[in-house]
Design a protein around this motif. Structure first.
Motif, PDB file in Angstrom:
ATOM      1  N   THR A  62       1.329   1.795  -7.306  1.00 59.19           N
ATOM      2  CA  THR A  62       0.451   2.162  -6.197  1.00 59.19           C
ATOM      3  C   THR A  62       1.165   3.069  -5.201  1.00 59.19           C
ATOM      4  O   THR A  62       0.542   3.907  -4.546  1.00 59.19           O
ATOM      5  CB  THR A  62      -0.074   0.908  -5.470  1.00 59.19           C
ATOM      6  N   SER A  63       2.484   2.938  -5.096  1.00 64.42           N
ATOM      7  CA  SER A  63       3.227   3.800  -4.171  1.00 64.42           C
ATOM      8  C   SER A  63       3.264   5.246  -4.639  1.00 64.42           C
ATOM      9  O   SER A  63       3.409   6.157  -3.815  1.00 64.42           O
ATOM     10  CB  SER A  63       4.656   3.269  -3.981  1.00 64.42           C
ATOM     11  N   VAL A  64       3.144   5.474  -5.954  1.00 65.52           N
ATOM     12  CA  VAL A  64       3.147   6.845  -6.474  1.00 65.52           C
ATOM     13  C   VAL A  64       1.731   7.318  -6.802  1.00 65.52           C
ATOM     14  O   VAL A  64       1.549   8.398  -7.366  1.00 65.52           O
ATOM     15  CB  VAL A  64       4.043   6.963  -7.731  1.00 65.52           C
ATOM     16  N   GLY A  65       0.727   6.505  -6.472  1.00 66.11           N
ATOM     17  CA  GLY A  65      -0.658   6.943  -6.613  1.00 66.11           C
ATOM     18  C   GLY A  65      -1.257   6.810  -7.991  1.00 66.11           C
ATOM     19  O   GLY A  65      -2.270   7.459  -8.275  1.00 66.11           O
ATOM     20  N   SER A  66      -0.672   5.986  -8.862  1.00 59.76           N
ATOM     21  CA  SER A  66      -1.233   5.839 -10.205  1.00 59.76           C
ATOM     22  C   SER A  66      -2.607   5.187 -10.156  1.00 59.76           C
ATOM     23  O   SER A  66      -3.484   5.485 -10.966  1.00 59.76           O
ATOM     24  CB  SER A  66      -0.290   5.007 -11.080  1.00 59.76           C
ATOM     25  N   TRP A  67      -2.810   4.251  -9.228  1.00 58.27           N
ATOM     26  CA  TRP A  67      -4.113   3.657  -8.972  1.00 58.27           C
ATOM     27  C   TRP A  67      -4.084   3.057  -7.571  1.00 58.27           C
ATOM     28  O   TRP A  67      -3.026   2.967  -6.948  1.00 58.27           O
ATOM     29  CB  TRP A  67      -4.489   2.594 -10.008  1.00 58.27           C
ATOM     30  N   VAL A  68      -5.233   2.663  -7.062  1.00 54.60           N
ATOM     31  CA  VAL A  68      -5.315   2.134  -5.708  1.00 54.60           C
ATOM     32  C   VAL A  68      -6.209   0.894  -5.693  1.00 54.60           C
ATOM     33  O   VAL A  68      -7.084   0.728  -6.547  1.00 54.60           O
ATOM     34  CB  VAL A  68      -5.878   3.164  -4.698  1.00 54.60           C
ATOM     35  N   TYR A  69      -5.970   0.054  -4.683  1.00 58.48           N
ATOM     36  CA  TYR A  69      -6.846  -1.069  -4.377  1.00 58.48           C
ATOM     37  C   TYR A  69      -7.547  -0.713  -3.076  1.00 58.48           C
ATOM     38  O   TYR A  69      -6.922  -0.724  -2.004  1.00 58.48           O
ATOM     39  CB  TYR A  69      -6.041  -2.359  -4.253  1.00 58.48           C
ATOM     40  N   PRO A  70      -8.820  -0.370  -3.133  1.00 61.46           N
ATOM     41  CA  PRO A  70      -9.467   0.268  -1.977  1.00 61.46           C
ATOM     42  C   PRO A  70      -9.904  -0.670  -0.854  1.00 61.46           C
ATOM     43  O   PRO A  70     -10.282  -0.186   0.213  1.00 61.46           O
ATOM     44  CB  PRO A  70     -10.706   0.921  -2.612  1.00 61.46           C
ATOM     45  N   GLU A  71      -9.867  -1.989  -1.060  1.00 62.54           N
ATOM     46  CA  GLU A  71     -10.424  -2.904  -0.067  1.00 62.54           C
ATOM     47  C   GLU A  71      -9.332  -3.543   0.790  1.00 62.54           C
ATOM     48  O   GLU A  71      -8.202  -3.725   0.343  1.00 62.54           O
ATOM     49  CB  GLU A  71     -11.249  -3.992  -0.769  1.00 62.54           C
ATOM     50  N   ALA A  72      -9.710  -3.898   2.018  1.00 68.69           N
ATOM     51  CA  ALA A  72      -8.776  -4.555   2.941  1.00 68.69           C
ATOM     52  C   ALA A  72      -8.558  -5.999   2.520  1.00 68.69           C
ATOM     53  O   ALA A  72      -9.418  -6.626   1.900  1.00 68.69           O
ATOM     54  CB  ALA A  72      -9.334  -4.491   4.359  1.00 68.69           C
ATOM     55  N   ASN A  73      -7.389  -6.533   2.854  1.00 69.15           N
ATOM     56  CA  ASN A  73      -7.091  -7.925   2.524  1.00 69.15           C
ATOM     57  C   ASN A  73      -5.862  -8.380   3.308  1.00 69.15           C
ATOM     58  O   ASN A  73      -5.120  -7.566   3.859  1.00 69.15           O
ATOM     59  CB  ASN A  73      -6.868  -8.111   1.027  1.00 69.15           C
ATOM     60  N   PHE A  74      -5.636  -9.679   3.310  1.00 71.71           N
ATOM     61  CA  PHE A  74      -4.501 -10.265   4.023  1.00 71.71           C
ATOM     62  C   PHE A  74      -3.345 -10.598   3.080  1.00 71.71           C
ATOM     63  O   PHE A  74      -2.188 -10.295   3.377  1.00 71.71           O
ATOM     64  CB  PHE A  74      -4.943 -11.539   4.756  1.00 71.71           C
ATOM     65  N   PHE A  75      -3.648 -11.239   1.958  1.00 70.18           N
ATOM     66  CA  PHE A  75      -2.604 -11.643   1.013  1.00 70.18           C
ATOM     67  C   PHE A  75      -2.217 -10.440   0.156  1.00 70.18           C
ATOM     68  O   PHE A  75      -2.815 -10.188  -0.900  1.00 70.18           O
ATOM     69  CB  PHE A  75      -3.091 -12.793   0.126  1.00 70.18           C
ATOM     70  N   ARG A  76      -1.214  -9.697   0.624  1.00 69.23           N
ATOM     71  CA  ARG A  76      -0.845  -8.474  -0.068  1.00 69.23           C
ATOM     72  C   ARG A  76       0.635  -8.189   0.147  1.00 69.23           C
ATOM     73  O   ARG A  76       1.292  -8.779   1.003  1.00 69.23           O
ATOM     74  CB  ARG A  76      -1.665  -7.296   0.431  1.00 69.23           C
ATOM     75  N   LEU A  77       1.137  -7.260  -0.651  1.00 70.69           N
ATOM     76  CA  LEU A  77       2.478  -6.719  -0.492  1.00 70.69           C
ATOM     77  C   LEU A  77       2.361  -5.212  -0.331  1.00 70.69           C
ATOM     78  O   LEU A  77       1.467  -4.576  -0.917  1.00 70.69           O
ATOM     79  CB  LEU A  77       3.344  -7.050  -1.712  1.00 70.69           C
ATOM     80  N   GLU A  78       3.275  -4.634   0.436  1.00 68.22           N
ATOM     81  CA  GLU A  78       3.267  -3.191   0.654  1.00 68.22           C
ATOM     82  C   GLU A  78       4.655  -2.631   0.389  1.00 68.22           C
ATOM     83  O   GLU A  78       5.666  -3.267   0.679  1.00 68.22           O
ATOM     84  CB  GLU A  78       2.827  -2.868   2.085  1.00 68.22           C
ATOM     85  N   PHE A  79       4.662  -1.424  -0.175  1.00 67.03           N
ATOM     86  CA  PHE A  79       5.932  -0.773  -0.475  1.00 67.03           C
ATOM     87  C   PHE A  79       5.724   0.733  -0.525  1.00 67.03           C
ATOM     88  O   PHE A  79       4.897   1.231  -1.304  1.00 67.03           O
ATOM     89  CB  PHE A  79       6.484  -1.253  -1.818  1.00 67.03           C
ATOM     90  N   ALA A  80       6.450   1.461   0.308  1.00 66.80           N
ATOM     91  CA  ALA A  80       6.472   2.932   0.280  1.00 66.80           C
ATOM     92  C   ALA A  80       5.075   3.533   0.236  1.00 66.80           C
ATOM     93  O   ALA A  80       4.803   4.479  -0.501  1.00 66.80           O
ATOM     94  CB  ALA A  80       7.284   3.410  -0.923  1.00 66.80           C
ATOM     95  N   GLY A  81       4.173   2.967   1.017  1.00 70.54           N
ATOM     96  CA  GLY A  81       2.820   3.506   1.072  1.00 70.54           C
ATOM     97  C   GLY A  81       1.865   2.882   0.080  1.00 70.54           C
ATOM     98  O   GLY A  81       0.660   3.133   0.134  1.00 70.54           O
ATOM     99  N   GLY A  82       2.375   2.079  -0.830  1.00 74.74           N
ATOM    100  CA  GLY A  82       1.518   1.395  -1.787  1.00 74.74           C
ATOM    101  C   GLY A  82       1.148   0.009  -1.282  1.00 74.74           C
ATOM    102  O   GLY A  82       1.912  -0.621  -0.556  1.00 74.74           O
ATOM    103  N   MET A  83      -0.050  -0.452  -1.666  1.00 72.79           N
ATOM    104  CA  MET A  83      -0.513  -1.774  -1.259  1.00 72.79           C
ATOM    105  C   MET A  83      -1.040  -2.510  -2.480  1.00 72.79           C
ATOM    106  O   MET A  83      -1.838  -1.977  -3.243  1.00 72.79           O
ATOM    107  CB  MET A  83      -1.610  -1.653  -0.202  1.00 72.79           C
TER     108      MET A  83
END
Length: 274
Positions: free
Chosen positions: A103-124
């Motif tokens: 997700t950080s390199v844009g291969s795919w995205v998760y478009p919805e907001a959420n609380f239980f998540r991890l983030e790295f270098a712009g990826g969620m």
């Protein structure tokens, strides 16, 4: 099963009754092995079309808690054994780490907001996503038990482990270095080309090349991926302006990911020789 055969035998010849019963039992066992993945996919589709927009709990968070509930239930009811759950947890972590990078390199995205998540270098990455990988591990662990897998000419575990490690590294490195997936396909073919898996449905033992088994499972994962993206659980770049079928090229990625999952499962269910 005898009752089923008696019912079928009212209108079918004996040989067809036995074959039909074997096929139906195969379907039931496969569905049982897919229980985790089936329940998760059902929730993904159901929430994709009918999740209330005004709920305080985000859809992805609901899916995460739902998946945790399934896993706990499986352990409490002994549908999964603790050693299997440990391997599935490892695959969950392996998948989540890859999701963070992809997700950080844009291969795919998760478009919805959420609380239980991890983030790295712009990826969620929502935490429910790791359970999609866990579902593959759960299926392989369960199906190897329900069908009593046995093998001929199974390669040494250190060789299959090396292949799995190379596959995993390439999922990251091909963004910066040459993609060696063709070589990995060749390596997999070299290791497994003589390997046959023997499995019992009910009456009879059947067999198929293990490489073909990998391909069939990868095909069904690809179909599930199409359903998941259609329900908006995640999106590839070419789907963000409107859904379209996932490229068949993804079958190759799932085939290689299948190998990682299978190698992890063999840590618990050591391949039995026939």
């Amino acid at each position: 099963m005898p009752q089923l055969e008696q019912w079928l035998g009212r209108s079918l010849p004996g040989w067809l009754v036995k074959a039909s019963t074997e096929f139906l039992v195969f379907g039931v066992k496969q569905a049982w092995a897919c229980l985790f993945g089936g329940l998760l996919l059902f929730a993904i589709v159901a929430t994709g079309f009918w999740y209330p927009a005004d709920w305080a709990l985000a859809r992805y968070d609901f899916l995460f808690l739902y998946a945790v509930g399934i896993q706990v239930t499986f352990l409490v009811t002994r549908l999964e054994r603790p050693p299997e759950a440990l391997v599935i947890l490892i695959f969950h972590v392996v998948g989540t780490v890859m999701e963070l990078f992809k997700t950080s390199v844009g291969s795919w995205v998760y478009p919805e907001a959420n609380f239980f998540r991890l983030e790295f270098a712009g990826g969620m990455v929502p935490l429910f996503s790791g359970f999609m990988y866990a579902a593959v591990g759960s299926y392989l662990a369960r199906v190897s038990r329900t069908h009593d897998f046995q093998f001929t000419h199974y390669p040494p575990l250190w060789q299959t482990g090396l292949l799995a490690l190379m596959v995993y590294v390439n999922f990251f490195s091909h963004h910066f270095l040459p993609d060696i997936r063709l070589a990995l396909f060749g390596f997999a073919g070299l290791l497994y080309w003589r390997t046959w898996v023997y499995f019992r449905v009910w009456r009879w033992q059947h067999r198929m090349p293990l490489l073909l088994g990998f391909l069939l499972v990868a095909l069904f994962i690809w179909l599930a991926e199409n359903i998941g993206t259609f329900a908006g659980a995640w999106l590839y770049p070419d789907q963000q302006s409107g859904w379209r079928i996932v490229s068949l090229a993804k079958m190759g990625s799932w085939y290689l990911l299948m190998i990682i999952s299978w190698v992890l499962v063999t840590l618990v269910h050591r391949p039995k020789k026939t």
